[in-house]
Write an enzyme that holds these catalytic residues in place. Sequence first.
Site, PDB file in Angstrom:
ATOM      1  N   GLU A  32       3.206   1.144 -10.523  1.00  0.00           N
ATOM      2  CA  GLU A  32       2.338   1.029 -11.688  1.00  0.00           C
ATOM      3  C   GLU A  32       0.863   1.173 -11.326  1.00  0.00           C
ATOM      4  O   GLU A  32       0.057   1.645 -12.138  1.00  0.00           O
ATOM      5  CB  GLU A  32       2.593  -0.304 -12.394  1.00  0.00           C
ATOM      6  CG  GLU A  32       1.668  -0.611 -13.558  1.00  0.00           C
ATOM      7  CD  GLU A  32       1.671   0.455 -14.653  1.00  0.00           C
ATOM      8  OE1 GLU A  32       0.650   0.564 -15.366  1.00  0.00           O
ATOM      9  OE2 GLU A  32       2.682   1.182 -14.799  1.00  0.00           O
ATOM     10  N   HIS A  34      -0.410   3.264  -9.094  1.00  0.00           N
ATOM     11  CA  HIS A  34      -0.653   4.709  -9.105  1.00  0.00           C
ATOM     12  C   HIS A  34      -0.652   5.252 -10.539  1.00  0.00           C
ATOM     13  O   HIS A  34      -1.483   6.087 -10.907  1.00  0.00           O
ATOM     14  CB  HIS A  34       0.440   5.446  -8.317  1.00  0.00           C
ATOM     15  CG  HIS A  34       0.507   5.086  -6.877  1.00  0.00           C
ATOM     16  ND1 HIS A  34       1.593   4.440  -6.330  1.00  0.00           N
ATOM     17  CD2 HIS A  34      -0.362   5.271  -5.849  1.00  0.00           C
ATOM     18  CE1 HIS A  34       1.389   4.261  -5.035  1.00  0.00           C
ATOM     19  NE2 HIS A  34       0.211   4.757  -4.716  1.00  0.00           N
ATOM     20  N   GLY A 144      -7.457   3.500  -5.950  1.00  0.00           N
ATOM     21  CA  GLY A 144      -7.310   2.088  -6.273  1.00  0.00           C
ATOM     22  C   GLY A 144      -8.206   1.214  -5.411  1.00  0.00           C
ATOM     23  O   GLY A 144      -8.466   1.524  -4.242  1.00  0.00           O
ATOM     24  N   LYS A 146      -7.463  -1.722  -4.335  1.00  0.00           N
ATOM     25  CA  LYS A 146      -6.752  -2.541  -3.348  1.00  0.00           C
ATOM     26  C   LYS A 146      -7.135  -2.105  -1.938  1.00  0.00           C
ATOM     27  O   LYS A 146      -7.286  -2.930  -1.049  1.00  0.00           O
ATOM     28  CB  LYS A 146      -5.235  -2.446  -3.548  1.00  0.00           C
ATOM     29  CG  LYS A 146      -4.455  -3.343  -2.573  1.00  0.00           C
ATOM     30  CD  LYS A 146      -2.968  -3.308  -2.851  1.00  0.00           C
ATOM     31  CE  LYS A 146      -2.367  -1.992  -2.463  1.00  0.00           C
ATOM     32  NZ  LYS A 146      -2.360  -1.810  -0.989  1.00  0.00           N
ATOM     33  N   GLN A 150     -11.219   1.736   2.132  1.00  0.00           N
ATOM     34  CA  GLN A 150     -10.963   3.172   1.992  1.00  0.00           C
ATOM     35  C   GLN A 150     -11.848   3.765   0.903  1.00  0.00           C
ATOM     36  O   GLN A 150     -12.448   4.837   1.085  1.00  0.00           O
ATOM     37  CB  GLN A 150      -9.493   3.411   1.655  1.00  0.00           C
ATOM     38  CG  GLN A 150      -9.161   4.852   1.309  1.00  0.00           C
ATOM     39  CD  GLN A 150      -7.704   5.046   0.985  1.00  0.00           C
ATOM     40  OE1 GLN A 150      -6.878   5.234   1.866  1.00  0.00           O
ATOM     41  NE2 GLN A 150      -7.361   4.992  -0.296  1.00  0.00           N
ATOM     42  N   ARG A 184       4.455  -0.456   0.171  1.00  0.00           N
ATOM     43  CA  ARG A 184       5.068  -1.188   1.280  1.00  0.00           C
ATOM     44  C   ARG A 184       5.841  -2.428   0.815  1.00  0.00           C
ATOM     45  O   ARG A 184       6.651  -2.959   1.579  1.00  0.00           O
ATOM     46  CB  ARG A 184       3.996  -1.591   2.300  1.00  0.00           C
ATOM     47  CG  ARG A 184       3.472  -0.428   3.130  1.00  0.00           C
ATOM     48  CD  ARG A 184       2.495  -0.891   4.199  1.00  0.00           C
ATOM     49  NE  ARG A 184       2.201   0.157   5.160  1.00  0.00           N
ATOM     50  CZ  ARG A 184       1.193   1.014   5.079  1.00  0.00           C
ATOM     51  NH1 ARG A 184       0.375   0.947   4.045  1.00  0.00           N
ATOM     52  NH2 ARG A 184       1.010   1.937   5.999  1.00  0.00           N
TER      53      ARG A 184
END
Length: 279
Positions: A32, A34, A144, A146, A150, A184
């Site tokens: 969800e 993505h 995202g 999270k 990055q 993951r």
Amino acid sequence: METIDTIQEMRRFLAGRDGLVALVPTMGYLHEGHASLMREARRRADTVVASVFVNPIQFGVGEDLESYPRDLERDRLIAGEAGADVIFAPTVAEMYPQGYQSFVNVEGITGRLCGASRPGHFRGVTTVVTKLLNIVQPGIALFGMKDFQQLAVIRTMVADLNMNVEIVGMPIVREPDGLALSSRNARLDDAQRKSALCLSRALFAAKEAFSRGERSAATLSALALAPIGAEVEAQVDYLELCDSATLEPVTTADEKTLLALAVKIGTVRLIDNCILGEE
């Protein structure tokens, strides 16, 4: 919705499209989180490209490249329902053909947090994202939050290299019990899934203390570590309070301080974060 696996085909597909193109880079096994990126991309753009590529050069020795979950047919269904027009799913040989020897490296901001514990990881991330941006030539690309570091690294790269693309960061999507969605998570057994809740509990403990007026980074860190320490299978990789712009550590927290953590639950490494002053 089409699935394309070569760069030439991808460029040919886009050559026939008008308007704004949005790119949502993923490593597949979509969830969800993505899908929320793709729905926002659909809202903003005329064409939505979702890439699915498990990028080998961002995995270190002994990491979970081989066991990373993959299911392209499932990804096609989720991406299609979320509004993607096409999935770009190249092979490793297509992205890194024999003789490949060019890499993109962002310094400074990559040296801490995940960059410190995963040497070479961000070189792999910035290289593959640069290649995807060059192939797709999107006006916007969505990531995202999270993976907060990055996102910060990619924004730095895009600014430094004058890339003509807007980088959009999207909020973390969580399960009802607080666990941040991650591909993951599929590798956790039932007991580990329960243990993994210690990550969000750590964040919420620190946020609650911050809302009551606690500003000491050391105290907030200790409060966040407590629920992780209570889980036998949980091993802390890092837990740090940082400036959300520079990712440098802080001793006194404020509204924009980032609490970032990485924890192994068994063999599965999970990351999560929050901005202390945000709801």
